[in-house]
Design a protein around this motif. Structure first.
Motif, PDB file in Angstrom:
ATOM      1  N   ILE A  29       4.290  62.974   7.674  1.00 46.31           N
ATOM      2  CA  ILE A  29       5.021  62.495   6.502  1.00 46.31           C
ATOM      3  C   ILE A  29       4.773  63.470   5.368  1.00 46.31           C
ATOM      4  O   ILE A  29       3.651  63.623   4.897  1.00 46.31           O
ATOM      5  CB  ILE A  29       4.576  61.080   6.104  1.00 46.31           C
ATOM      6  N   VAL A  30       5.833  64.160   4.972  1.00 46.71           N
ATOM      7  CA  VAL A  30       5.706  65.178   3.933  1.00 46.71           C
ATOM      8  C   VAL A  30       5.543  64.534   2.564  1.00 46.71           C
ATOM      9  O   VAL A  30       4.760  65.001   1.748  1.00 46.71           O
ATOM     10  CB  VAL A  30       6.938  66.114   3.959  1.00 46.71           C
ATOM     11  N   ALA A  31       6.278  63.472   2.326  1.00 52.77           N
ATOM     12  CA  ALA A  31       6.183  62.841   1.010  1.00 52.77           C
ATOM     13  C   ALA A  31       6.654  61.398   1.047  1.00 52.77           C
ATOM     14  O   ALA A  31       7.462  61.016   1.897  1.00 52.77           O
ATOM     15  CB  ALA A  31       7.010  63.625  -0.010  1.00 52.77           C
ATOM     16  N   PHE A  32       6.114  60.631   0.123  1.00 52.04           N
ATOM     17  CA  PHE A  32       6.626  59.286  -0.141  1.00 52.04           C
ATOM     18  C   PHE A  32       7.422  59.345  -1.437  1.00 52.04           C
ATOM     19  O   PHE A  32       7.102  60.136  -2.328  1.00 52.04           O
ATOM     20  CB  PHE A  32       5.473  58.291  -0.307  1.00 52.04           C
ATOM     21  N   HIS A  33       8.432  58.517  -1.526  1.00 50.14           N
ATOM     22  CA  HIS A  33       9.206  58.456  -2.772  1.00 50.14           C
ATOM     23  C   HIS A  33       9.218  57.035  -3.304  1.00 50.14           C
ATOM     24  O   HIS A  33       9.444  56.088  -2.555  1.00 50.14           O
ATOM     25  CB  HIS A  33      10.629  58.951  -2.536  1.00 50.14           C
ATOM     26  N   THR A  34       8.952  56.931  -4.596  1.00 51.78           N
ATOM     27  CA  THR A  34       8.854  55.631  -5.261  1.00 51.78           C
ATOM     28  C   THR A  34      10.042  55.451  -6.224  1.00 51.78           C
ATOM     29  O   THR A  34      10.733  56.421  -6.532  1.00 51.78           O
ATOM     30  CB  THR A  34       7.527  55.540  -6.023  1.00 51.78           C
ATOM     31  N   PRO A  35      10.278  54.242  -6.677  1.00 57.85           N
ATOM     32  CA  PRO A  35      11.467  53.953  -7.486  1.00 57.85           C
ATOM     33  C   PRO A  35      11.685  54.943  -8.632  1.00 57.85           C
ATOM     34  O   PRO A  35      10.749  55.305  -9.334  1.00 57.85           O
ATOM     35  CB  PRO A  35      11.192  52.548  -8.006  1.00 57.85           C
ATOM     36  N   ILE A  77       4.467  68.253  -3.814  1.00 58.04           N
ATOM     37  CA  ILE A  77       4.166  68.747  -2.475  1.00 58.04           C
ATOM     38  C   ILE A  77       3.134  69.871  -2.523  1.00 58.04           C
ATOM     39  O   ILE A  77       2.379  70.072  -1.581  1.00 58.04           O
ATOM     40  CB  ILE A  77       5.448  69.192  -1.750  1.00 58.04           C
ATOM     41  N   GLN A  78       3.063  70.566  -3.641  1.00 58.31           N
ATOM     42  CA  GLN A  78       2.035  71.588  -3.811  1.00 58.31           C
ATOM     43  C   GLN A  78       0.659  70.949  -3.830  1.00 58.31           C
ATOM     44  O   GLN A  78      -0.264  71.398  -3.140  1.00 58.31           O
ATOM     45  CB  GLN A  78       2.253  72.347  -5.123  1.00 58.31           C
ATOM     46  N   LEU A  79       0.537  69.892  -4.603  1.00 57.34           N
ATOM     47  CA  LEU A  79      -0.724  69.158  -4.649  1.00 57.34           C
ATOM     48  C   LEU A  79      -1.090  68.658  -3.259  1.00 57.34           C
ATOM     49  O   LEU A  79      -2.234  68.731  -2.837  1.00 57.34           O
ATOM     50  CB  LEU A  79      -0.621  67.975  -5.619  1.00 57.34           C
ATOM     51  N   HIS A  80      -0.082  68.162  -2.569  1.00 59.06           N
ATOM     52  CA  HIS A  80      -0.313  67.630  -1.241  1.00 59.06           C
ATOM     53  C   HIS A  80      -0.801  68.713  -0.278  1.00 59.06           C
ATOM     54  O   HIS A  80      -1.731  68.500   0.486  1.00 59.06           O
ATOM     55  CB  HIS A  80       0.960  66.990  -0.703  1.00 59.06           C
ATOM     56  N   SER A  81      -0.184  69.870  -0.355  1.00 55.98           N
ATOM     57  CA  SER A  81      -0.580  70.938   0.568  1.00 55.98           C
ATOM     58  C   SER A  81      -1.983  71.445   0.243  1.00 55.98           C
ATOM     59  O   SER A  81      -2.685  71.955   1.116  1.00 55.98           O
ATOM     60  CB  SER A  81       0.436  72.079   0.546  1.00 55.98           C
ATOM     61  N   LEU A  82      -2.397  71.295  -1.002  1.00 54.61           N
ATOM     62  CA  LEU A  82      -3.775  71.653  -1.349  1.00 54.61           C
ATOM     63  C   LEU A  82      -4.742  70.615  -0.783  1.00 54.61           C
ATOM     64  O   LEU A  82      -5.844  70.938  -0.370  1.00 54.61           O
ATOM     65  CB  LEU A  82      -3.951  71.720  -2.865  1.00 54.61           C
ATOM     66  N   ARG A  83      -4.286  69.384  -0.756  1.00 52.89           N
ATOM     67  CA  ARG A  83      -5.165  68.298  -0.361  1.00 52.89           C
ATOM     68  C   ARG A  83      -5.468  68.298   1.128  1.00 52.89           C
ATOM     69  O   ARG A  83      -6.581  67.948   1.537  1.00 52.89           O
ATOM     70  CB  ARG A  83      -4.524  66.967  -0.769  1.00 52.89           C
ATOM     71  N   PHE A 115      -5.513  60.519  -2.398  1.00 51.24           N
ATOM     72  CA  PHE A 115      -4.315  59.719  -2.148  1.00 51.24           C
ATOM     73  C   PHE A 115      -4.345  58.425  -2.942  1.00 51.24           C
ATOM     74  O   PHE A 115      -3.351  58.049  -3.575  1.00 51.24           O
ATOM     75  CB  PHE A 115      -4.197  59.416  -0.653  1.00 51.24           C
ATOM     76  N   LEU A 116      -5.484  57.760  -2.938  1.00 52.72           N
ATOM     77  CA  LEU A 116      -5.613  56.500  -3.672  1.00 52.72           C
ATOM     78  C   LEU A 116      -5.425  56.716  -5.170  1.00 52.72           C
ATOM     79  O   LEU A 116      -4.726  55.946  -5.829  1.00 52.72           O
ATOM     80  CB  LEU A 116      -6.978  55.861  -3.392  1.00 52.72           C
ATOM     81  N   LEU A 117      -6.031  57.767  -5.691  1.00 57.33           N
ATOM     82  CA  LEU A 117      -5.889  58.050  -7.122  1.00 57.33           C
ATOM     83  C   LEU A 117      -4.432  58.359  -7.472  1.00 57.33           C
ATOM     84  O   LEU A 117      -3.903  57.861  -8.464  1.00 57.33           O
ATOM     85  CB  LEU A 117      -6.794  59.220  -7.519  1.00 57.33           C
ATOM     86  N   ASP A 118      -3.794  59.172  -6.651  1.00 60.36           N
ATOM     87  CA  ASP A 118      -2.387  59.501  -6.873  1.00 60.36           C
ATOM     88  C   ASP A 118      -1.522  58.252  -6.873  1.00 60.36           C
ATOM     89  O   ASP A 118      -0.700  58.047  -7.761  1.00 60.36           O
ATOM     90  CB  ASP A 118      -1.883  60.424  -5.768  1.00 60.36           C
ATOM     91  N   LEU A 119      -1.723  57.450  -5.850  1.00 60.00           N
ATOM     92  CA  LEU A 119      -0.915  56.249  -5.684  1.00 60.00           C
ATOM     93  C   LEU A 119      -1.091  55.341  -6.892  1.00 60.00           C
ATOM     94  O   LEU A 119      -0.122  54.804  -7.434  1.00 60.00           O
ATOM     95  CB  LEU A 119      -1.344  55.522  -4.409  1.00 60.00           C
ATOM     96  N   SER A 120      -2.327  55.205  -7.308  1.00 59.45           N
ATOM     97  CA  SER A 120      -2.628  54.382  -8.483  1.00 59.45           C
ATOM     98  C   SER A 120      -1.890  54.902  -9.710  1.00 59.45           C
ATOM     99  O   SER A 120      -1.322  54.134 -10.485  1.00 59.45           O
ATOM    100  CB  SER A 120      -4.134  54.384  -8.715  1.00 59.45           C
ATOM    101  N   ALA A 121      -1.874  56.224  -9.867  1.00 55.86           N
ATOM    102  CA  ALA A 121      -1.193  56.815 -11.022  1.00 55.86           C
ATOM    103  C   ALA A 121       0.311  56.591 -10.939  1.00 55.86           C
ATOM    104  O   ALA A 121       0.965  56.290 -11.938  1.00 55.86           O
ATOM    105  CB  ALA A 121      -1.504  58.306 -11.101  1.00 55.86           C
ATOM    106  N   ARG A 122       0.862  56.745  -9.730  1.00 55.25           N
ATOM    107  CA  ARG A 122       2.306  56.609  -9.574  1.00 55.25           C
ATOM    108  C   ARG A 122       2.759  55.186  -9.780  1.00 55.25           C
ATOM    109  O   ARG A 122       3.842  54.927 -10.303  1.00 55.25           O
ATOM    110  CB  ARG A 122       2.741  57.064  -8.175  1.00 55.25           C
ATOM    111  N   LEU A 134      -9.838  50.325  -7.363  1.00 58.43           N
ATOM    112  CA  LEU A 134     -10.631  51.523  -7.585  1.00 58.43           C
ATOM    113  C   LEU A 134     -11.684  51.183  -8.629  1.00 58.43           C
ATOM    114  O   LEU A 134     -11.400  51.179  -9.828  1.00 58.43           O
ATOM    115  CB  LEU A 134      -9.737  52.654  -8.066  1.00 58.43           C
ATOM    116  N   ILE A 135     -12.863  50.866  -8.171  1.00 55.45           N
ATOM    117  CA  ILE A 135     -13.921  50.439  -9.088  1.00 55.45           C
ATOM    118  C   ILE A 135     -14.411  51.605  -9.918  1.00 55.45           C
ATOM    119  O   ILE A 135     -14.576  51.519 -11.122  1.00 55.45           O
ATOM    120  CB  ILE A 135     -15.123  49.864  -8.301  1.00 55.45           C
ATOM    121  N   ASN A 136     -14.645  52.719  -9.244  1.00 59.62           N
ATOM    122  CA  ASN A 136     -15.243  53.863  -9.922  1.00 59.62           C
ATOM    123  C   ASN A 136     -14.331  55.084  -9.803  1.00 59.62           C
ATOM    124  O   ASN A 136     -14.521  55.949  -8.946  1.00 59.62           O
ATOM    125  CB  ASN A 136     -16.612  54.143  -9.301  1.00 59.62           C
TER     126      ASN A 136
END
Lengths: 241, 241
Positions: A92-98, A155-161, A173-180, A230-232
DNA sequence: CGGTATGTTGACAGTGATCAAGAAAGGTGG
DNA sequence: CCACCTTTCTTGATCACTGTCAACATACCG
């Protein structure tokens, strides 16, 4: 060599038995979109829209190799852009949100499949209309450019990850998702662990184990398998880089 | 846990001791560019160019986090866009070859460093000029859009590749490079194995071993470490997917 | 020619994949 | 509401690919 069949369990083999149940097209009032953060420059783009169409979870919106007649926007739900390999694995290259415009390409076909990761509401834009509009109207061109640019950054961030350790990948991934999702308290994993695994280039088992490990380290807490707080965050962020 | 210091040999530790020797700016006649495949729509873009400036191998063109005042085009040589991590490792997101416009972003800073992988000749474009030109002139906007789109396609392929086995990654890289360089007979690895390794998310040792393995399987042949002929492209392609 | 940078090969270890089995969650029909 | 079934998630044991460390070979360059 890696094994050809990766999921011997009966349950796992269902994975690619996509239901391909195209939801009946349910057209919403166009005001919905305009109220949803679209304005000014986007008007021109939106004038060539179709839909939105509702898709059930796991149904295919576009098959890889399919003609790139349309570009899409998520109205509601989460969409995944992915590729299935011959050995039964999937990436999965990317997820897309609303709000995201995606599926733009200057080629004739889509290189990746586009599938609904959750029940989703999708808006269609005819690509050739968009293209000719872009060559006349700089506002349209700029909207496309902005979409392509932010997709590029993502996708650049993703390829670094994906060169990092499993722990980094999951934490990031969790931090990104939380931000999005802009959720204050807890992150809702809208997609399955399998989707997360295929996105991060890990196995579901490793994803599960890593989440458990993060929980034991008191960086996160789980209400259920898909409801994580995400507690911490600071400590999570420290895992990255 | 992964080790912090990855390259204990004196030789290896030099890796990030970039010489940062900014080559003296040597301006070429502007006709050079126009003869080099740029025409029509690109004219408007080229009117805001500066340079070209010559960079020595391994010198830094932009540091990560540096202000994104310029967008660049490779005239000659190969450029890498990369990020250095705290643990001493490095990830190369993409290489850029002559003719490519790169470094576009809608943010204020570059997320990645841009470095010369070989001696390189680089053309500069002021980003704000380009941006305001794009919002007035659809031709400029379309040139940017085209650049962003092809970069997007490129990095998508790359992100699909780095989940594969080492053999796939190397084979795919060689095929890609061969296609980009449009060399008929043999591929010239213009960058070091270290660069290839950091791009593919492998260690130099694995890159070396994999190339040796492909050679033993008679898929490729080496004149020198960096001069490779793809004997059996079909078999190489069969390794992918 | 020595010294540095780069590439090759071998031995070993570790992260994460695979295989296997069980637990929890969700949905359906009685 | 509960039994049943399917799907999804969790945990453990084992294995293998690739990273790490080490040593050497080769190329490059003043």
């Amino acid at each position: 060599m890696r094994e050809i069949v990766r999921a011997p369990n009966a349950a796992r083999q269902q994975r690619f038995g996509y239901k391909r149940v195209f939801g009946a097209g349910s057209v919403l009032p166009s005001s919905y979109i305009f109220e949803n953060g679209q304005k000014g420059a986007e008007r021109a783009v939106l004038s060539v829209r179709r839909g939105p169409i509702r898709y059930r979870r796991n149904s295919t919106i576009v098959c890889e190799g399919g003609t790139a007649d349309y570009v899409f926007m998520v109205v509601d739900g989460v969409v995944r852009r992915c590729k299935a390999f011959q050995n039964g694995t999937r990436a999965i290259v990317a997820f897309h949100t609303p709000g995201e415009l995606f599926g733009w390409t200057d080629e004739l076909t889509h290189a990746l499949s586009i599938e609904a990761a959750t029940d989703a509401l999708i808006l269609y834009f005819k690509r050739n209309v968009l293209m000719s509009a872009a060559s006349r109207d700089h506002k349209v061109a700029n909207t496309l450019l902005r979409a392509a640019t932010s997709e590029l950054r993502c996708i650049q961030l993703h390829s670094l990850r994906i060169n990092q350790s499993a722990k980094c990948r999951v934490a990031g991934f969790l931090l990104d998702l939380s931000a999005r999702m802009a959720e204050t308290a807890n992150v809702d994993l809208l997609m399955s662990h399998q989707d997360v695994a295929d996105h991060l280039g890990l196995s579901i088992e490793t994803v599960s184990r890593t989440i458990t490990e993060l929980e034991r380290a008191c960086l996160i807490e789980r209400a259920s398998a898909r409801t994580i707080s995400l507690i911490n965050r600071a400590a999570l962020a420290r895992l990255l880089d």
